[in-house]
Design an enzyme around this catalytic site. Sequence first.
Site, PDB file in Angstrom:
ATOM      1  N   ASN A   1     141.248 -49.532  52.756  1.00 43.81           N
ATOM      2  CA  ASN A   1     140.086 -50.426  52.700  1.00 43.81           C
ATOM      3  C   ASN A   1     139.944 -50.908  51.255  1.00 43.81           C
ATOM      4  OD1 ASN A   1     137.605 -51.651  52.777  1.00 43.81           O
ATOM      5  ND2 ASN A   1     136.433 -49.771  53.178  1.00 43.81           N
TER       6      ASN A   1
ATOM      7  N   LYS B   1     138.001 -53.066  50.145  1.00 48.76           N
ATOM      8  CA  LYS B   1     136.607 -53.451  49.854  1.00 48.76           C
ATOM      9  C   LYS B   1     136.574 -54.810  49.151  1.00 48.76           C
ATOM     10  CE  LYS B   1     135.351 -48.622  49.962  1.00 48.76           C
ATOM     11  NZ  LYS B   1     134.520 -47.526  49.506  1.00 48.76           N
TER      12      LYS B   1
ATOM     13  N   HIS C   1     130.745 -49.501  58.399  1.00 50.83           N
ATOM     14  CA  HIS C   1     130.991 -48.798  57.144  1.00 50.83           C
ATOM     15  C   HIS C   1     129.648 -48.540  56.459  1.00 50.83           C
ATOM     16  CE1 HIS C   1     132.335 -47.827  53.115  1.00 50.83           C
ATOM     17  NE2 HIS C   1     133.540 -47.608  53.614  1.00 50.83           N
TER      18      HIS C   1
ATOM     19  N   GLU D   1     128.715 -48.708  53.509  1.00 55.98           N
ATOM     20  CA  GLU D   1     128.304 -49.726  52.535  1.00 55.98           C
ATOM     21  C   GLU D   1     127.671 -50.923  53.234  1.00 55.98           C
ATOM     22  OE1 GLU D   1     132.031 -49.980  50.443  1.00 55.98           O
ATOM     23  OE2 GLU D   1     131.719 -47.951  49.669  1.00 55.98           O
TER      24      GLU D   1
ATOM     25  N   GLU E   1     133.030 -40.565  57.356  1.00 55.13           N
ATOM     26  CA  GLU E   1     132.998 -40.761  55.911  1.00 55.13           C
ATOM     27  C   GLU E   1     131.653 -40.303  55.355  1.00 55.13           C
ATOM     28  OE1 GLU E   1     135.917 -44.006  54.629  1.00 55.13           O
ATOM     29  OE2 GLU E   1     134.093 -45.010  55.218  1.00 55.13           O
TER      30      GLU E   1
ATOM     31  N   GLY F   1     134.051 -42.699  47.023  1.00 53.41           N
ATOM     32  CA  GLY F   1     134.175 -43.225  45.665  1.00 53.41           C
ATOM     33  C   GLY F   1     133.641 -42.294  44.586  1.00 53.41           C
TER      34      GLY F   1
ATOM     35  N   SER G   1     137.095 -40.285  49.024  1.00 58.48           N
ATOM     36  CA  SER G   1     137.871 -39.720  47.911  1.00 58.48           C
ATOM     37  C   SER G   1     139.156 -39.028  48.357  1.00 58.48           C
ATOM     38  CB  SER G   1     137.008 -38.777  47.069  1.00 58.48           C
ATOM     39  OG  SER G   1     135.925 -39.496  46.502  1.00 58.48           O
TER      40      SER G   1
HETATM   41  P1  PGA Z   1     137.022 -43.938  48.756  1.00 55.33           P
HETATM   42  O1  PGA Z   1     136.406 -44.892  49.885  1.00 55.33           O
HETATM   43  O2  PGA Z   1     138.378 -43.501  49.237  1.00 55.33           O
HETATM   44  O3  PGA Z   1     137.091 -44.795  47.526  1.00 55.33           O
HETATM   45  O4  PGA Z   1     136.099 -42.777  48.603  1.00 55.33           O
HETATM   46  C1  PGA Z   1     136.602 -44.650  51.250  1.00 55.33           C
HETATM   47  C2  PGA Z   1     135.877 -45.703  52.064  1.00 55.33           C
HETATM   48  O5  PGA Z   1     134.729 -46.037  51.751  1.00 55.33           O
HETATM   49  O6  PGA Z   1     136.431 -46.245  53.040  1.00 55.33           O
END
Ligand code: PGA
Length: 254
Positions: free
Chosen positions: A8, A10, A93, A95, A165, A171, A209
């Site tokens: 992803n 983003k 997601h 976000e 997640e 992140g 992460s």
């Molecule tokens: P990350 O994000 O691997 O940077 O923690 C995962 C995601 O939000 O899909």
Amino acid sequence: MRNIVTGNWKCNKLWDEADKLMVEVVEGMQSAGHTEVMVAPPSPYLAALRPRCNEFVALSSQQCSASGEGAHTGEYTASMLKSIGVKSVLIGHSERRESFGETNAAVAAKMKQTLDAGLMAILCCGENLDERDAGRHFEKVLAQLSHALSDVSSEEMDRVVVAYEPIWAIGTGRTASAEQEMHAAIRQHLTALFNQSIADSTRILYGGSCKPSNALEIFMQPDVNGGLIGGAALNATDFLAIVKASNEAISKAQ
Ligand code: PGA
């Protein structure tokens, strides 16, 4: 059952950088392993990246509209994504839920649009730190699943993938050390919502992460069937190392 690893990206990378990254990922994926690999670049690049894909790397969209075509400025439908060769859509997601007000109802509508268009849905769920600290993480995640899957038929479930997640792990560099517990609870919930065979055959990905140094350990958990990768997907070497870890986890388990 094959794992899935989806990158992803983003809201990252200008066109030249995105094109270069896609070429590097595809160059590193020249044979089939035990893992289906997908990449979710920013939407403006999807159609232009389609010819870069080979049979081992498919495109995913980071989201889609909750409704069909019409007077919805700025939106794009799941059918439009299908028509340019996209294979799957990330739905719900955290976000999008947190920053763009995506409700459980919108998530359910996007699931319907995606499945009706014949695409695969990667349904994201996860709790925040307050919910985890209050011991409400199972309740939160299972309720998200119940809402999102309320209008999904048993037949459609073979195109549904769940991505757990935990928001506090996205992140942040922190991974959920007890991810197996939640993945097992999700599978049990799928048994209750559908049946044992659907629960057993649904891929449940971990996200948050995930990186080359922890991917194998995460993928070795019995109910983890791959990963949704954010930061580490922005670099082909790391992303390909995570795909390799997924293949290795399956080989070890066989
Ligand atoms: P990350 O994000 O691997 O940077 O923690 C995962 C995601 O939000 O899909």
